[in-house]
Design an enzyme around this catalytic site. Structure first.
Site, PDB file in Angstrom:
ATOM      1  N   ARG A 248       0.488  -1.510   0.633  1.00  0.00           N
ATOM      2  CA  ARG A 248       1.799  -1.346   0.735  1.00  0.00           C
ATOM      3  C   ARG A 248       1.481   0.247   0.420  1.00  0.00           C
ATOM      4  O   ARG A 248       0.898   1.036   0.661  1.00  0.00           O
ATOM      5  CB  ARG A 248       2.680  -1.887  -0.241  1.00  0.00           C
ATOM      6  CG  ARG A 248       1.758  -1.321  -1.446  1.00  0.00           C
ATOM      7  CD  ARG A 248       2.695  -2.093  -2.869  1.00  0.00           C
ATOM      8  NE  ARG A 248       2.359  -2.196  -4.230  1.00  0.00           N
ATOM      9  CZ  ARG A 248       2.066  -0.957  -5.055  1.00  0.00           C
ATOM     10  NH1 ARG A 248       2.790   0.762  -4.329  1.00  0.00           N
ATOM     11  NH2 ARG A 248       1.748  -0.556  -5.916  1.00  0.00           N
ATOM     12  N   GLY A 249       3.277   0.724   0.689  1.00  0.00           N
ATOM     13  CA  GLY A 249       3.717   1.901   0.552  1.00  0.00           C
ATOM     14  C   GLY A 249       3.428   1.763  -0.678  1.00  0.00           C
ATOM     15  O   GLY A 249       3.626   1.199  -1.696  1.00  0.00           O
TER      16      GLY A 249
ATOM     17  N   CYS B   3       4.278   5.425  -9.951  1.00  0.00           N
ATOM     18  CA  CYS B   3       5.166   5.193  -9.123  1.00  0.00           C
ATOM     19  C   CYS B   3       4.932   6.880  -8.909  1.00  0.00           C
ATOM     20  O   CYS B   3       5.636   7.464  -8.252  1.00  0.00           O
ATOM     21  CB  CYS B   3       6.510   5.583  -8.987  1.00  0.00           C
ATOM     22  SG  CYS B   3       6.338   2.864  -8.853  1.00  0.00           S
TER      23      CYS B   3
END
Length: 269
Positions: free
Chosen positions: A77-78, A219
């Site tokens: 995924r991103g 993140c």
């Protein structure tokens, strides 16, 4: 006449004692993705909890992973590194979108459904420019209390781009961002589009142990933290409470949407 909104099917894969191992859920995603691409099933959203696991998107840097060598699952995924686990409601909307896919518009729709869900529980959330996901906004920077009585000019996170919250004690821990009145992420989003069909999705922190995030740079963001519905409301909130609200809000946003292909700019002749 426009076509009627497409049906959205929800599949509750497992929660609590039946939480679904990450690799098992990833394989289930692949199967559902293939079936959706072949038009054998309608748009489908898998909903579940995972046992504790760190997953890293394609842009994750080594400096953002756990310092103690805790295993991390690298995924397609991103986004960057995050944590999944008990108390976090994970959704994988597997949707067929018009090609070329407008990825940003898809992310915005997921954010919209999550913002509406949080609002129904009395938590105001927002988007943050340049940062995907759903956020509880902190106080203006100049009004926030700083660790150890520091003045803003000496906040190491501002002065040092390599500042590492994992090495600097609980006063800088992502899980304590609410006490510092900083921006804090309540729901993370990381997706992949393959053959015009979406995979992966979002993770909404309902009532997890957010100290799991303190072992990574969540993140890849060093100057903000994480939140949960339970912490923001100051009361216990359960996955069971949130599930029907989230399903209703996702259906409301996604079924009424009329996704359009991404516009491709062409150079003038």
């Amino acid at each position: 006449m426009s076509e009627p909104a497409s049906e959205l099917r929800f599949v509750r894969l497992g929660f609590g004692a039946d939480a679904v191992e990450y690799q098992q859920a990833w394989q289930k995603q692949r199967e559902v993705h293939a079936a959706r691409f072949a038009d054998e099933i309608p748009d489908t959203c898998l909903l579940l909890e995972h046992p504790p696991v760190y997953t890293a998107g394609r842009r994750t840097e080594d400096s953002e992973r756990p310092l103690d060598g805790t295993p991390v699952v690298d995924v397609d995924r991103g986004g960057k590194i995050t944590w999944h686990g008990p108390g976090q409601l994970v959704g994988y909307p597997i949707l067929k979108l018009p090609r070329p896919v407008d990825v940003i518009a898809h992310v915005r729709r997921l954010e919209d459904a999550l913002i509406r869900t949080c609002a129904e529980f009395g938590v105001e959330t927002s988007r943050v420019e340049g940062r995907s996901g759903v956020w509880v906004l902190g106080d203006p920077v100049e009004e926030r209390p700083l660790p150890g009585g520091l003045s803003l000019d000496f906040d190491p996170r501002i002065q040092d781009p390599e500042f590492d919250p994992r090495l600097n004690g609980p006063e800088y821990a992502p899980s304590n961002a609410g006490q510092r009145r900083e921006d804090r992420k309540l729901a993370a989003i990381g997706i992949r589009i393959a053959k015009g069909v979406s995979m992966h999705g979002f993770a909404l922190n309902v009532n997890p142990d957010n100290t799991w995030f303190d072992r990574i740079v969540p993140c890849g963001i060093r100057d903000a933290g994480v939140a949960s519905l339970a912490n923001e409301l100051g009361r216990d909130v359960t996955i069971e409470e949130v599930l029907p609200v989230l399903e209703r809000r996702l259906r409301e946003v996604l079924e009424s949407a009329e996704p359009k292909p991404r516009e491709i700019e062409t150079a003038p002749a």
